[in-house]
Motif scaffolding. Sequence first.
Motif, PDB file in Angstrom:
ATOM      1  N   ALA A   1       1.990   1.630  -3.561  1.00  0.00           N
ATOM      2  CA  ALA A   1       0.881   2.099  -4.396  1.00  0.00           C
ATOM      3  C   ALA A   1       0.647   3.594  -4.203  1.00  0.00           C
TER       4      ALA A   1
ATOM      5  N   VAL B   1      -9.652  -1.776  -5.187  1.00  0.00           N
ATOM      6  CA  VAL B   1      -8.887  -2.448  -4.132  1.00  0.00           C
ATOM      7  C   VAL B   1      -9.821  -3.011  -3.067  1.00  0.00           C
TER       8      VAL B   1
ATOM      9  N   PHE C   1       0.821  -1.206   0.000  1.00  0.00           N
ATOM     10  CA  PHE C   1       0.000   0.000   0.000  1.00  0.00           C
ATOM     11  C   PHE C   1       0.862   1.266   0.000  1.00  0.00           C
TER      12      PHE C   1
ATOM     13  N   TYR D   1      -2.072  -1.742 -10.569  1.00  0.00           N
ATOM     14  CA  TYR D   1      -3.046  -0.787 -11.102  1.00  0.00           C
ATOM     15  C   TYR D   1      -2.437   0.604 -11.198  1.00  0.00           C
ATOM     16  N   ALA D   2      -1.730   1.018 -10.122  1.00  0.00           N
ATOM     17  CA  ALA D   2      -1.126   2.357 -10.107  1.00  0.00           C
ATOM     18  C   ALA D   2      -0.073   2.497 -11.197  1.00  0.00           C
TER      19      ALA D   2
ATOM     20  N   MET E   1      -9.694   3.507  -8.195  1.00  0.00           N
ATOM     21  CA  MET E   1      -8.711   2.690  -7.495  1.00  0.00           C
ATOM     22  C   MET E   1      -9.188   2.210  -6.119  1.00  0.00           C
TER      23      MET E   1
ATOM     24  N   SER F   1      -3.550   6.697  -0.750  1.00  0.00           N
ATOM     25  CA  SER F   1      -2.207   6.561  -0.193  1.00  0.00           C
ATOM     26  C   SER F   1      -2.190   5.919   1.187  1.00  0.00           C
TER      27      SER F   1
ATOM     28  N   ALA G   1      -3.074  -3.259  -6.196  1.00  0.00           N
ATOM     29  CA  ALA G   1      -3.093  -1.792  -6.183  1.00  0.00           C
ATOM     30  C   ALA G   1      -1.810  -1.237  -6.805  1.00  0.00           C
ATOM     31  N   CYS G   2      -0.682  -1.862  -6.509  1.00  0.00           N
ATOM     32  CA  CYS G   2       0.597  -1.420  -7.106  1.00  0.00           C
ATOM     33  C   CYS G   2       0.566  -1.582  -8.624  1.00  0.00           C
TER      34      CYS G   2
END
Length: 423
Positions: free
Chosen positions: A64, A225, A61, A246-247, A221, A107, A243-244
């Motif tokens: 991400a 998640v 996280f 996707y980012a 996002m 974040s 999430a990583c």
Amino acid sequence: MIWTLGAVPLTLLAIGTPIFALLLSGAVLTFVFILTVPPVALHQIMFGGLANYALLAIPFFIFAGELMGAAGIADRLIAWVLALIGRVPGSLGVATVGASTLIGAISGASVATVAAVGKSLYPGLIRDGYGQRFSSGLVSSSGAIDILIPPSIAMILYGASAEQSIPKLFVAGVLPGLLIALMMAAFVVARAVQMDIPRSGRFDLRHFLCTSWGAAPALFMPAFVLGLIYLGYSSPTEAGGFACLYAMIVGRYIYRTMSWGDIMEAAARAAMLTAQILVIVATAALFSWILTISGVPRAMTEWLQALQLAPWGFLMAVNVILLIVGCFLDPTSAILVLTPLLMPLVKSVGVDPIHFGIVMCANLAIGMFTPPFGLNIFVARTVLGVPLETIYRGVLPFAAVQLLALIIITYWPDLSLILTRSI
């Protein structure tokens, strides 16, 4: 043992020693001078404290969040919130609260939110006439909402320490986090009317649709998640990995604002921050182990039972303690040190551990921007270039608003628990 686990750490804290160093110092002195346990157990306990699958979610996280920051997502979210607010009195101030809440849902890091929102919105707040004191206090306090909005690093740490469900903690934090955001926004509107702040714009449907299109990948996002977690497709750790990915896709191929070099720099920053958190996890595990074998939790439980406090009285006492602790320790350190001590007490008085986790996070969120050592205050000072005295005075009204929200969260358990009953 009082001097090794009490006097020495408190003295080191007073002179500004890092949290992990003072915890480790107290533990090592206890091993050397008091305990008869072989020294080899020291590092075994520390590494054992890191052997928790839930902790793997933390680096994911954080990474991400760094990726989304490097991709310029914050600016798109801020533009979307401003377009949505329209002609609401104090729209720019309300947008500050809304943007902090949205960025926190990406974040999970309060200080990162303060930096991002402060850079983008503080000049406009000053230009519209909010003043240095109000503007710096608003930016510093709004970032603290992130501790309750999922995905939250503080909730992951609490879940790992208290052996509670992290998905339940995530969903339990949604309504309390939104309550704080709404109360903050209402206060900003009231102050804007009182200060006769001009409205910064009007709602334009075409502009709103354009900004919504640009912000859609960022807005999707958190839903992506959390949907993976709540629909049962992945654990929080696995969702952090998605999430990583996707980012990276959003920043590299959709917005095209991030190079592979930027991704590597984000990875390096995430690694540094992860190391800072996990070294505290390891030393706190050692410190907690020593307290446990020394009978401190058992003694505290017996003492509390002798007082025969009702649950409301216990929660009031804990709130006072956590608010004081939050003025001096960051949430990571406070959660890791206090959770093993407080959990036996929580269970003995019949308080739901999930509800207590939200209460704990709400207390420590306030500590993020309260003098003298609130982390958000020092970030705001660096980013905004405002004197500490001005920020100290600016955060006080917002601390009062969040204290009122804390009372509601504490004594209305259903606010935290109602959404968890479907999981």
